[in-house]
Motif scaffolding. Structure first.
Motif, PDB file in Angstrom:
ATOM      1  N   THR A   1      41.745  36.904  52.391  1.00 18.30           N
ATOM      2  CA  THR A   1      41.823  36.766  50.935  1.00 18.30           C
ATOM      3  C   THR A   1      40.836  35.719  50.441  1.00 18.30           C
ATOM      4  O   THR A   1      40.278  34.944  51.216  1.00 18.30           O
ATOM      5  CB  THR A   1      43.243  36.330  50.488  1.00 18.30           C
ATOM      6  N   GLY A   2      40.650  35.666  49.125  1.00 14.86           N
ATOM      7  CA  GLY A   2      39.921  34.597  48.470  1.00 14.86           C
ATOM      8  C   GLY A   2      38.534  34.344  49.012  1.00 14.86           C
ATOM      9  O   GLY A   2      37.724  35.266  49.180  1.00 14.86           O
TER      10      GLY A   2
ATOM     11  N   THR B   1      42.204  44.246  53.988  1.00 17.00           N
ATOM     12  CA  THR B   1      40.847  43.770  53.735  1.00 17.00           C
ATOM     13  C   THR B   1      39.838  44.503  54.603  1.00 17.00           C
ATOM     14  O   THR B   1      38.764  44.895  54.132  1.00 17.00           O
ATOM     15  CB  THR B   1      40.765  42.252  53.990  1.00 17.00           C
TER      16      THR B   1
ATOM     17  N   ALA C   1      38.060  29.595  41.241  1.00 16.70           N
ATOM     18  CA  ALA C   1      39.121  30.449  40.708  1.00 16.70           C
ATOM     19  C   ALA C   1      39.360  31.634  41.639  1.00 16.70           C
ATOM     20  O   ALA C   1      38.606  31.881  42.571  1.00 16.70           O
ATOM     21  CB  ALA C   1      38.736  30.932  39.303  1.00 16.70           C
ATOM     22  N   ASP C   2      40.419  32.377  41.383  1.00 16.73           N
ATOM     23  CA  ASP C   2      40.736  33.603  42.123  1.00 16.73           C
ATOM     24  C   ASP C   2      41.000  33.336  43.601  1.00 16.73           C
ATOM     25  O   ASP C   2      40.585  34.096  44.472  1.00 16.73           O
ATOM     26  CB  ASP C   2      39.612  34.645  41.977  1.00 16.73           C
ATOM     27  N   THR C   3      41.695  32.234  43.889  1.00  8.98           N
ATOM     28  CA  THR C   3      42.154  31.968  45.248  1.00  8.98           C
ATOM     29  C   THR C   3      43.637  31.613  45.197  1.00  8.98           C
ATOM     30  O   THR C   3      44.193  31.353  44.128  1.00  8.98           O
ATOM     31  CB  THR C   3      41.383  30.794  45.899  1.00  8.98           C
ATOM     32  N   GLU C   4      44.266  31.589  46.371  1.00  7.08           N
ATOM     33  CA  GLU C   4      45.693  31.288  46.441  1.00  7.08           C
ATOM     34  C   GLU C   4      45.973  29.798  46.610  1.00  7.08           C
ATOM     35  O   GLU C   4      47.131  29.382  46.565  1.00  7.08           O
ATOM     36  CB  GLU C   4      46.311  32.040  47.628  1.00  7.08           C
TER      37      GLU C   4
ATOM     38  N   TRP D   1      48.428  25.837  39.353  1.00 10.69           N
ATOM     39  CA  TRP D   1      47.530  26.535  38.432  1.00 10.69           C
ATOM     40  C   TRP D   1      48.236  26.834  37.114  1.00 10.69           C
ATOM     41  O   TRP D   1      49.306  27.429  37.060  1.00 10.69           O
ATOM     42  CB  TRP D   1      47.017  27.840  39.024  1.00 10.69           C
TER      43      TRP D   1
ATOM     44  N   HIS E   1      43.170  24.975  34.655  1.00  9.37           N
ATOM     45  CA  HIS E   1      41.890  25.665  34.726  1.00  9.37           C
ATOM     46  C   HIS E   1      40.881  25.047  33.766  1.00  9.37           C
ATOM     47  O   HIS E   1      39.740  24.760  34.134  1.00  9.37           O
ATOM     48  CB  HIS E   1      42.095  27.150  34.401  1.00  9.37           C
TER      49      HIS E   1
ATOM     50  N   THR F   1      33.307  30.717  41.960  1.00 10.65           N
ATOM     51  CA  THR F   1      33.866  31.979  42.435  1.00 10.65           C
ATOM     52  C   THR F   1      33.790  32.001  43.953  1.00 10.65           C
ATOM     53  O   THR F   1      32.969  31.297  44.562  1.00 10.65           O
ATOM     54  CB  THR F   1      33.088  33.187  41.886  1.00 10.65           C
ATOM     55  N   PRO F   2      34.621  32.812  44.603  1.00  5.62           N
ATOM     56  CA  PRO F   2      34.502  32.955  46.048  1.00  5.62           C
ATOM     57  C   PRO F   2      33.103  33.380  46.478  1.00  5.62           C
ATOM     58  O   PRO F   2      32.608  32.963  47.534  1.00  5.62           O
ATOM     59  CB  PRO F   2      35.545  34.029  46.381  1.00  5.62           C
ATOM     60  N   GLU F   3      32.451  34.169  45.637  1.00  2.00           N
ATOM     61  CA  GLU F   3      31.097  34.633  45.969  1.00  2.00           C
ATOM     62  C   GLU F   3      30.073  33.499  45.964  1.00  2.00           C
ATOM     63  O   GLU F   3      29.072  33.559  46.691  1.00  2.00           O
ATOM     64  CB  GLU F   3      30.672  35.740  45.002  1.00  2.00           C
TER      65      GLU F   3
END
Length: 250
Positions: free
Chosen positions: A14-15, A44, A188-191, A197, A202, A216-218
């Motif tokens: 994930t993430g 995944t 953002a967009d992680t656990e 959160w 944020h 971002t994870p990217e």
């Protein structure tokens, strides 16, 4: 025919870990993703394609890590090892030293010992020369703290990765293996933030950056892609911040 490169990503379901697995797959690697949750890993792997191999492992269990290292070795030499597994462990609220000690042990096990065990188990299997080791730390290691409920154990555990990585870089450098640390800020967009959160949380994190956005994870995955590439052969023993300017370089 040239052998396909093998990459290993802990916490790869994930993430940030998932984004790293996707980046390394896109770069032509066969990627083994590790984690505790079999269903998450298998989902995944199915989403990212047949080049991704899921392997369920509790990375705090030394015996299981040894077994997993043997399974990975059967695929060939490890070109890239990304130690991404980690989490914020919230200390219990009863205020006793016993409870505090247990919380600290859990954070150290989750964020430090996992990387030490996996890297040590695979050290002899890293490609020589050309292997790449990347450790995912946190901006918390550089500035302290990890949310309103933290007693500092997460930041301390991540900071310990830095000192360990420097020694590892010295150890493996003569074999042509690089070792580097990435320290993401707010992504953002992680656990990882869990109950911390909120929209206000944020907004505060974004306001602390110089670029006016969350990571971002990217963003992290792109940096891993570079460090894992042949182009990064002269970069080792470094802690690289990915935080939008929230923590300035030193």
């Amino acid at each position: 025919m040239e052998q396909q490169r093998i990459a290993v990503v802990s916490g790869g379901g994930t993430g940030i870990g998932r984004a790293i697995a996707a980046e390394l797959t896109a770069r032509g690697n066969r990627v083994v993703i590790l984690g505790r949750r079999t269903e998450v890993l298998e989902r995944t792997a199915a989403e990212l394609g047949p080049q991704v191999v899921p392997l369920a492992v509790d990375l705090t269990d030394a015996a299981r890590v040894t077994e997993a290292a043997g399974e990975i070795a059967a695929l060939g030499p490890v070109d890239v090892l990304v130690n991404n597994a980690g989490a914020v462990i919230t200390p219990p609220s009863d205020g006793t030293l016993e409870a505090l000690a247990e919380a600290w042990r859990r954070d150290l096990d989750t964020n430090l010992l996992t990387a030490v065990l996996l890297t040590t188990a695979l050290a002899d299997r890293l490609r020589r020369p050309g292997g790449r080791v990347v450790l995912i730390s946190s901006a918390a290691a550089q500035r302290g703290g990890a949310g309103p409920h933290s007693a500092g154990s997460y930041a301390a555990a991540k900071a310990a990765l830095h000192g360990w990585a420097f020694g590892l870089a010295r150890q493996l450098g003569p074999d042509g293996i690089t070792v580097n640390v990435l320290a993401p800020g707010y992504v953002a967009d992680t656990e990882i933030f869990g109950a911390d959160w909120t929209p206000d949380f944020h907004a505060d994190k974004v306001a602390a950056t110089l670029v006016g956005r969350a990571g971002t994870p990217e963003d992290v995955a792109a940096a891993v892609g570079y460090l894992a590439s042949p182009a990064a052969g002269y970069v080792t023993g470094q802690v690289i911040g990915i935080n939008g300017g929230a923590v300035l370089g030193r």
